[in-house]
Design an enzyme around this catalytic site. Structure first.
Site, PDB file in Angstrom:
ATOM      1  N   ASP A  70      -3.833   3.930  -3.864  1.00 38.53           N
ATOM      2  CA  ASP A  70      -5.028   4.043  -2.374  1.00 38.53           C
ATOM      3  C   ASP A  70      -5.377   5.920  -3.139  1.00 38.53           C
ATOM      4  O   ASP A  70      -4.441   6.605  -1.946  1.00 38.53           O
ATOM      5  CB  ASP A  70      -5.229   4.474  -0.670  1.00 38.53           C
ATOM      6  CG  ASP A  70      -5.249   2.669  -0.485  1.00 38.53           C
ATOM      7  OD1 ASP A  70      -4.050   2.765   0.462  1.00 38.53           O
ATOM      8  OD2 ASP A  70      -6.413   2.505  -1.110  1.00 38.53           O
ATOM      9  N   HIS A  91      -7.110   2.103  -6.174  1.00 42.51           N
ATOM     10  CA  HIS A  91      -8.417   1.887  -4.995  1.00 42.51           C
ATOM     11  C   HIS A  91      -8.918   2.877  -5.221  1.00 42.51           C
ATOM     12  O   HIS A  91      -8.243   4.093  -4.582  1.00 42.51           O
ATOM     13  CB  HIS A  91      -7.522   1.363  -3.893  1.00 42.51           C
ATOM     14  CG  HIS A  91      -8.711   1.248  -2.388  1.00 42.51           C
ATOM     15  ND1 HIS A  91      -8.658   0.800  -1.345  1.00 42.51           N
ATOM     16  CD2 HIS A  91     -10.082   1.585  -2.714  1.00 42.51           C
ATOM     17  CE1 HIS A  91      -9.445   0.314  -0.731  1.00 42.51           C
ATOM     18  NE2 HIS A  91     -10.556   1.091  -1.729  1.00 42.51           N
ATOM     19  N   GLY A 151      -9.554   4.050   4.484  1.00 39.89           N
ATOM     20  CA  GLY A 151      -8.991   5.695   4.086  1.00 39.89           C
ATOM     21  C   GLY A 151      -8.238   6.093   5.103  1.00 39.89           C
ATOM     22  O   GLY A 151      -7.414   7.144   4.930  1.00 39.89           O
ATOM     23  N   ASP A 186      -7.645  -6.057   2.475  1.00 39.81           N
ATOM     24  CA  ASP A 186      -6.950  -4.693   3.076  1.00 39.81           C
ATOM     25  C   ASP A 186      -7.563  -3.774   3.927  1.00 39.81           C
ATOM     26  O   ASP A 186      -9.090  -3.756   4.050  1.00 39.81           O
ATOM     27  CB  ASP A 186      -7.620  -3.817   1.257  1.00 39.81           C
ATOM     28  CG  ASP A 186      -6.529  -2.136   1.139  1.00 39.81           C
ATOM     29  OD1 ASP A 186      -7.394  -2.051   0.521  1.00 39.81           O
ATOM     30  OD2 ASP A 186      -5.865  -2.148   2.540  1.00 39.81           O
ATOM     31  N   GLY A 187      -6.281  -4.191   4.681  1.00 37.74           N
ATOM     32  CA  GLY A 187      -6.642  -3.300   6.045  1.00 37.74           C
ATOM     33  C   GLY A 187      -5.973  -4.160   7.241  1.00 37.74           C
ATOM     34  O   GLY A 187      -6.696  -5.134   7.018  1.00 37.74           O
ATOM     35  N   MET A 226     -12.890  -4.912   2.558  1.00 39.23           N
ATOM     36  CA  MET A 226     -11.872  -4.041   2.986  1.00 39.23           C
ATOM     37  C   MET A 226     -11.853  -4.684   4.601  1.00 39.23           C
ATOM     38  O   MET A 226     -12.826  -4.829   4.739  1.00 39.23           O
ATOM     39  CB  MET A 226     -12.747  -2.229   3.207  1.00 39.23           C
ATOM     40  CG  MET A 226     -12.322  -1.769   1.585  1.00 39.23           C
ATOM     41  SD  MET A 226     -10.975  -1.693   1.728  1.00 39.23           S
ATOM     42  CE  MET A 226     -10.257  -0.699   2.814  1.00 39.23           C
ATOM     43  N   HIS A 268      -0.236  -1.027  -4.195  1.00 40.62           N
ATOM     44  CA  HIS A 268      -2.116  -0.546  -4.390  1.00 40.62           C
ATOM     45  C   HIS A 268      -1.351   0.766  -4.115  1.00 40.62           C
ATOM     46  O   HIS A 268      -0.829   2.107  -3.364  1.00 40.62           O
ATOM     47  CB  HIS A 268      -2.079  -1.223  -3.382  1.00 40.62           C
ATOM     48  CG  HIS A 268      -3.165  -1.297  -2.476  1.00 40.62           C
ATOM     49  ND1 HIS A 268      -4.246  -1.538  -3.478  1.00 40.62           N
ATOM     50  CD2 HIS A 268      -3.774  -0.135  -1.917  1.00 40.62           C
ATOM     51  CE1 HIS A 268      -6.079  -1.297  -2.642  1.00 40.62           C
ATOM     52  NE2 HIS A 268      -5.414  -0.543  -2.266  1.00 40.62           N
ATOM     53  N   SER A 294       0.916  -1.504  -0.333  1.00 35.40           N
ATOM     54  CA  SER A 294      -0.059   0.263  -0.242  1.00 35.40           C
ATOM     55  C   SER A 294       1.151   1.240  -0.220  1.00 35.40           C
ATOM     56  O   SER A 294       1.861   1.732   1.177  1.00 35.40           O
ATOM     57  CB  SER A 294      -0.538   0.393   0.934  1.00 35.40           C
ATOM     58  OG  SER A 294      -1.713   1.270   1.620  1.00 35.40           O
ATOM     59  N   MET A 298     -11.613   5.635  -3.763  1.00 35.51           N
ATOM     60  CA  MET A 298     -12.471   5.509  -2.355  1.00 35.51           C
ATOM     61  C   MET A 298     -12.434   7.178  -3.156  1.00 35.51           C
ATOM     62  O   MET A 298     -12.221   8.173  -1.813  1.00 35.51           O
ATOM     63  CB  MET A 298     -11.407   5.870  -0.573  1.00 35.51           C
ATOM     64  CG  MET A 298     -10.889   4.062  -0.462  1.00 35.51           C
ATOM     65  SD  MET A 298      -9.757   3.690   0.461  1.00 35.51           S
ATOM     66  CE  MET A 298      -8.035   3.760  -0.320  1.00 35.51           C
ATOM     67  N   MET A 340      -8.275   9.156  -2.710  1.00 39.13           N
ATOM     68  CA  MET A 340      -9.432   9.067  -1.890  1.00 39.13           C
ATOM     69  C   MET A 340      -9.996  10.964  -2.157  1.00 39.13           C
ATOM     70  O   MET A 340      -8.550  11.763  -2.120  1.00 39.13           O
ATOM     71  CB  MET A 340      -9.065   9.464  -0.387  1.00 39.13           C
ATOM     72  CG  MET A 340      -8.345   7.555   0.155  1.00 39.13           C
ATOM     73  SD  MET A 340      -7.552   7.953   1.529  1.00 39.13           S
ATOM     74  CE  MET A 340      -6.922   6.079   1.879  1.00 39.13           C
TER      75      MET A 340
END
Ligand code: DX5
Ligand code: ZN
Length: 216
Positions: A35, A66, A142, A173-174, A137, A33, A8, A68, A37
């Protein structure tokens, strides 16, 4: 089946991005990956266009995005020309998610859906024939460094149970620690997004960590 490790990159050390990407590639990671947002769907921003371009220049390894964000179709239009291999959308963020997924396929991008802890297996079951990746998730999306949500485990087992019937690869993921990679791979999960819980900010080298994660 071979475990897939997706670092990530919002957790990476951006002061030394080139060294980080080279070390992760040398360690044998499978997908970077990314992210993205919008500060509205989730109260954070994470990575952007310039971060994606910078990493794209440094590696040939597949990259996912990803999303979001509240309006993924707009973000797909921005990122598609940069050729990510995979784009994940949250189905609850777009009224006609089937059109969004078909658009990704038309763009030559593997479509993926990202499933929030509060979204059930049944709510997305109809989409499973349309996607190449499912990202479950295991934290509220976030932020890195959050606690793992155990109540997502029964849902993960539901996706594992059908993954041979559909074309998707399952990722989680997470808060994915080495112990959770072991536990989840024993359940049949093959794809792991790893951030601060398993990979970044640790004493050991990425090569040592990634090889240990793949052996779990
Ligand atoms: C959560 C992010 C992931 C992940 C980070 O929205 O998508 O980047 O949680 O890894 P951890 O949770 O291990 O710090
Ligand atoms: Zn993510």
């Amino acid at each position: 089946m071979k475990k897939l490790i997706a670092p990530s990159m919002m957790c990476a050390d951006f002061e030394h991005l080139k060294a980080q990407v080279n070390a992760l590639d040398a360690a044998g990671i499978d997908v970077f990956h990314m992210d993205v947002m919008d500060g509205h769907y989730v109260p954070n921003v994470a990575l952007g266009v310039e971060d994606f371009k910078a990493i794209r220049k440094l590696t040939k390894t597949p990259m996912d995005i990803h999303l979001m964000v509240d309006n993924p179709d707009d973000f797909i239009a921005i990122f598609a020309p940069m050729k990510p291999q995979i784009i994940y959308v949250h189905p609850d963020t777009v009224p006609m998610v089937t059109r969004t997924l078909a658009n990704l396929k038309d763009l030559g991008i593997h479509p993926g859906i990202a499933i929030n802890p509060g979204i059930s297996f049944e709510q997305v079951q109809e989409l499973l024939p349309l996607v190449d990746y499912v990202l479950v998730m295991t934290v509220n999306p976030g932020f890195a460094g959050q606690p793992f949500l155990d109540y997502t485990l029964p849902k993960i087992k539901r996706f594992v149970a059908v993954q041979d019937e559909y074309p998707f690869t399952l990722f989680v993921d997470g808060a994915i620690s080495p112990e959770r990679v072991k536990m989840l791979s024993n359940l049949g999960v093959n794809g792991f997004v790893v951030g601060t819980s398993a990979l970044f900010g640790k004493e050991q080298s990425y090569a040592t960590i990634v090889s240990q994660l793949k052996e779990q």
